[in-house]
Design an enzyme around this catalytic site. Structure first.
Site, PDB file in Angstrom:
ATOM      1  CG  ASP A  85      27.153  25.647  12.611  1.00  0.00           C
ATOM      2  OD1 ASP A  85      26.640  25.898  11.497  1.00  0.00           O
ATOM      3  OD2 ASP A  85      26.652  24.837  13.410  1.00  0.00           O
ATOM      4  CD  GLU A 143      22.061  22.773  10.416  1.00  0.00           C
ATOM      5  OE1 GLU A 143      21.035  22.076  10.594  1.00  0.00           O
ATOM      6  OE2 GLU A 143      23.184  22.265  10.265  1.00  0.00           O
TER       7      GLU A 143
HETATM    8 NI    NI Z   1      24.880  21.158   7.036  1.00  0.00          NI
END
Ligand code: NI
Length: 395
Positions: A85, A143
């Site tokens: 991401d 994440e």
């Molecule tokens: Ni990172």
């Protein structure tokens, strides 16, 4: 020894995918997507993996991809994870592959993580007959945004039967050529909190007719630091940061309430569990003392990244053997957080850092910065470490 089996040479094979890895990374960099929205990224990764052949590829969630490379002989199962991401930042670099998606940028290096894992999968898929056991490639979404993609993937079963898990984070403040390894606690648990201090608003010239939420909230902020400095064993690491203090509209109005929020970082699970109680005692005490009231919400974030000794040792040995003593940098823990910890709850593993900074070339911007960049030579280093470590762990 690591390394090169008489029938194949991992370094040569890694060199053959070097330009692919850079091309994948640049494509991903140019087309960043936010956490939980990585639809095109996941599709790109899926199609790229399919082109390698030899693997079972699935989509455990809408924006993640799992590839299983199952060798002909039984053995251990190793999972390798990359996050995919990007962040809500307007990119300000001048690369020709800079973000084409306004307001979204790969400013943490996750594009590089994804590309390195694709490169590793490409090489290993060509060595299927040599694999004893299984290598599982986890391309994880989200994440950067709590509750994170890792826990969701664990619940979807991606770690079922996994013996060990490894993952890399590129680091712009570590010079390219260096590899950072930490034994034991590596990253803290990043919890968050919200506090509302509720007083009674009124005219700033008549404070005695109000309950001044600003003055009271300021005392709350000051006293929260006493948990760190006076109520906690100095040997235990703890951070309490109030990062937002919002209240008021004008110079002559005492506001009725103030909103605070911030983060708590710690390594020790029991200290962590005690934090909501310790904080609430202070918030309650101070607001009671001044006739105010409060609302308090504490949210537990990702767990601590704690590296397993045995697996960490394999990585340390791999770094020494492939890149020499000078490449190895034993790292101190940091108070940053990572949802890689969700995998480590299931199986022993190690998260480690590959240096991607270059002072001479000005590649020094911190992560999450609009000028963040990496030295792309780091990608090849990461691929080679993944390859060598995979054979060592499955041996
Ligand atoms: Ni990172």
């Amino acid at each position: 020894m690591a390394v090169n089996n008489p029938t194949f040479n991992l370094d040569h094979l890694a060199n053959e995918v070097k330009s692919d890895v850079i091309a994948w990374r640049r494509h991903l960099h140019q087309h960043p997507e936010l956490s939980f929205q990585e639809e095109k990224t996941a599709q790109y990764v899926y199609e790229t993996l399919v082109s390698f052949g030899n693997m079972e590829i699935s989509r455990p969630t809408k924006t993640s991809v799992l590839a299983r490379l199952i060798g002909p002989n039984e053995g251990r199962v190793l999972a390798i994870r990359a996050d995919m991401d990007a962040l809500p930042i307007q990119e300000e670099t001048s690369y020709e592959f800079a973000s084409a998606n306004p307001g979204v940028m790969h400013a943490c290096g996750h594009d590089g993580h994804t590309a390195m894992l694709l490169g590793t999968a490409k090489v290993l898929s060509g060595l299927k007959e040599e694999i004893k056991g299984e290598v599982r490639f986890i391309f994880q979404h989200a994440e950067e945004l709590f509750p994170g993609g890792a826990q969701e993937l664990v619940e979807a079963g991606v770690m079922d039967g996994v013996d060990n898990v490894i993952g890399i984070h590129l680091l712009s403040h570590l010079e390219v050529g260096k590899v950072g390894v930490a034994y034991g606690p590596m990253m803290a648990s990043p919890d968050t909190f919200h506090i509302t201090v509720k007083g009674k608003g009124g005219h700033a010239a008549y404070p005695h007719q109000t309950v001044d939420s600003i003055a009271i909230a300021a005392q709350v902020v000051t006293n929260l630091q006493h948990i760190v400095s006076r109520n906690t064993d100095p040997i235990d690491n703890l951070v309490v940061s109030v990062t937002q203090f919002a209240g008021g509209t004008a110079h002559n109005i005492i506001p009725g309430s103030v909103e605070l929020c911030g983060t708590v970082r710690s390594f020790d699970p029991s200290l962590r569990q005690s934090m909501p109680g310790k904080m609430e005692r202070i918030i309650k005490g101070i607001t009671d003392a001044h006739d105010a009231s409060y609302e308090f919400r504490y949210e537990f974030g990702y767990r601590q990244v704690i590296n397993d000794h045995e697996v960490t040792k394999v990585i340390e040995e791999t770094v020494r053997e492939v890149y020499g003593e000078d490449a190895l940098q034993l790292m101190r823990p940091t108070m940053g957080g990572e949802d890689f910890s969700a995998y480590q709850q299931v199986s022993p593993g190690v998260f480690f850092n590959v240096g991607a900074g270059n002072v001479e070339e000005g590649i020094t911007y911190p992560h999450h910065h609009s000028h963040f960049a990496i030295d792309e030579r780091a990608l090849d280093i990461g691929v080679k470490l993944f390859l060598h470590a995979s054979f060592k762990i499955l041996k």
